[in-house]
Design a protein around this motif. Structure first.
Motif, short mmCIF file in Angstrom:
data_model
loop_
_atom_site.label_atom_id
_atom_site.label_comp_id
_atom_site.label_asym_id
_atom_site.label_seq_id
_atom_site.Cartn_x
_atom_site.Cartn_y
_atom_site.Cartn_z
N ASP A 1 0.63 -1.24 -0.02
CA ASP A 1 -0.01 -0.04 -0.10
C ASP A 1 0.88 1.44 0.09
N ALA A 2 2.08 1.18 0.77
CA ALA A 2 2.84 2.41 0.82
C ALA A 2 3.46 2.77 -0.67
N LEU A 3 3.93 1.64 -1.31
CA LEU A 3 4.14 1.75 -2.77
C LEU A 3 3.20 2.32 -3.53
N LEU A 4 1.97 1.95 -3.25
CA LEU A 4 0.95 2.53 -4.07
C LEU A 4 0.63 3.76 -3.73
N VAL A 5 0.85 4.37 -2.57
CA VAL A 5 0.65 5.84 -2.39
C VAL A 5 1.69 6.72 -2.77
N GLY A 6 3.13 6.13 -2.72
CA GLY A 6 3.89 6.97 -3.09
C GLY A 6 4.09 7.06 -4.53
N VAL A 7 3.62 5.86 -5.42
CA VAL A 7 3.45 6.18 -6.98
C VAL A 7 2.08 7.37 -7.14
N CYS A 8 1.28 7.32 -6.44
CA CYS A 8 0.14 8.29 -6.68
C CYS A 8 0.73 9.70 -6.55
N TYR A 9 1.44 10.10 -5.42
CA TYR A 9 1.96 11.12 -5.03
C TYR A 9 3.06 11.62 -6.16
N GLY A 10 3.80 10.66 -6.69
CA GLY A 10 4.97 10.84 -7.54
C GLY A 10 4.33 11.17 -8.95
N VAL A 11 3.20 10.57 -9.25
CA VAL A 11 2.54 10.86 -10.57
C VAL A 11 2.03 12.29 -10.55
N LYS A 12 1.73 12.96 -9.49
CA LYS A 12 1.28 14.48 -9.52
C LYS A 12 2.49 15.32 -8.86
N SER A 13 3.78 14.64 -9.10
CA SER A 13 5.04 15.49 -8.71
C SER A 13 4.92 16.09 -7.23
N ILE A 14 4.18 15.52 -6.22
CA ILE A 14 4.49 15.80 -4.78
C ILE A 14 5.11 15.04 -4.31
N ARG A 15 6.47 15.56 -3.66
CA ARG A 15 7.35 14.77 -2.97
C ARG A 15 7.14 14.43 -1.40
N LEU B 1 9.65 7.45 -8.36
CA LEU B 1 9.58 6.84 -9.71
C LEU B 1 8.07 6.58 -9.97
N GLY B 2 7.28 7.40 -9.69
CA GLY B 2 5.76 7.64 -9.75
C GLY B 2 5.43 7.62 -11.33
N GLY B 3 6.29 8.38 -12.11
CA GLY B 3 6.09 8.39 -13.62
C GLY B 3 6.35 7.35 -14.25
N SER B 4 7.11 6.39 -13.57
CA SER B 4 7.55 5.19 -14.37
C SER B 4 6.24 4.22 -14.79
N PRO B 5 6.19 3.76 -15.91
CA PRO B 5 5.11 3.01 -16.29
C PRO B 5 5.10 1.62 -15.49
N LEU B 6 6.49 1.14 -15.12
CA LEU B 6 6.51 -0.15 -14.49
C LEU B 6 5.95 -0.16 -13.09
N LEU B 7 6.32 1.08 -12.19
CA LEU B 7 5.96 1.49 -10.99
C LEU B 7 4.29 1.53 -11.16
N GLN B 8 3.76 2.34 -12.06
CA GLN B 8 2.48 2.35 -12.17
C GLN B 8 1.58 0.97 -12.20
N THR B 9 2.23 0.12 -13.19
CA THR B 9 1.76 -1.13 -13.32
C THR B 9 1.73 -1.84 -11.74
N ALA B 10 2.70 -1.80 -11.14
CA ALA B 10 2.78 -2.31 -9.81
C ALA B 10 1.96 -1.82 -8.83
N GLY B 11 1.81 -0.47 -8.68
CA GLY B 11 0.71 0.09 -7.97
C GLY B 11 -0.63 -0.47 -8.39
N ARG B 12 -0.87 -0.49 -9.73
CA ARG B 12 -2.49 -1.27 -9.98
C ARG B 12 -2.40 -2.58 -9.51
N ALA B 13 -1.48 -3.46 -9.23
CA ALA B 13 -1.52 -4.85 -9.16
C ALA B 13 -1.16 -4.87 -7.61
N ALA B 14 -1.14 -3.74 -6.60
CA ALA B 14 -1.10 -3.89 -5.23
C ALA B 14 -1.91 -4.92 -4.57
#
Length: 200
Positions: free
Chosen positions: A15-29, A169-182
């Motif tokens: 879940d922490a990975l998922l949250v990190g990806v979501c904030y990373g996508v929005k450029s919130i560090r 790495l929130g903008g990475s397609p790989l991390l976004q895929t991992a987030g969807r598959a959490a």
């Protein structure tokens, strides 16, 4: 025991990975101190749930406690996988409607609504949310025979690493895929942990 603790730590921290990806996508560090606060509060929730499970296990015959905890872990993992499949099916149907636009609305939309900016008060709220998510898994894992220290250490390390990696790495397609598959990943890990503890 180390493998079981590692599986638990990874599952509890997805879940922490998922949250990190979501904030990373929005450029919130997420700053280092915020990461540490979130991870430490999550660790506290894990310790409480594992400690409670250990006390409950002491009241039950050894084989019964192990069996109950392992079965709950397997069922919990199965639930996560089924829930993910149901949500994916619903999203597929929505995207198939005329005029619909394909986008990942869950959980980014939820986080965007509840946490438009990562403020100190929201750090605690997010910490509490992630901690509560681990309660049932921690309780079940301890009933199945998982000990406190390895599980706590694994959860803390995985939480810090996953939250940081997802955010950077929130903008990475790989991390976004991992987030969807959490959910399915977490479910599979919990089922694996339950099976390992059942036959260890």
């Amino acid at each position: 025991m180390l493998i079981a603790s590692l599986l638990f730590g990874i599952s509890a921290s997805l879940d922490a990975l998922l949250v990190g990806v979501c904030y990373g996508v929005k450029s919130i560090r997420i700053r280092l101190w915020q990461n540490l606060v979130i991870s430490l509060v999550t660790l506290l929730g894990t310790c409480l749930s594992v400690g409670l499970g250990t006390r409950l296990a002491a009241l039950l015959p050894g084989a019964v406690g192990d069996c109950i905890g392992s079965i709950i872990l397997i069922l919990l993992g199965f639930y996560y996988i089924v829930k993910w499949g149901f949500v994916s099916l619903q999203n597929s149907k929505k995207r198939a409607l005329p005029g619909s636009v394909e986008e990942w609305k869950e959980p980014e939309a939820l986080i965007r609504t509840v946490f438009p900016q990562l403020k100190p008060g929201e750090v605690f709220t997010l910490s509490l949310t992630l901690s509560l998510n681990n309660l049932s898994a921690g309780l079940s894992a301890s009933l199945a025979g998982l000990t406190l220290f390895p599980a706590a250490a694994s959860t803390l390390v995985c939480s810090i690493l996953f939250l940081s990696a997802g955010n950077r790495l929130g903008g990475s397609p790989l991390l976004q895929t991992a987030g969807r598959a959490a959910d399915p990943l977490s479910g599979a890990l919990l089922m694996g942990l339950g099976i390992i503890q059942l036959f260890h």
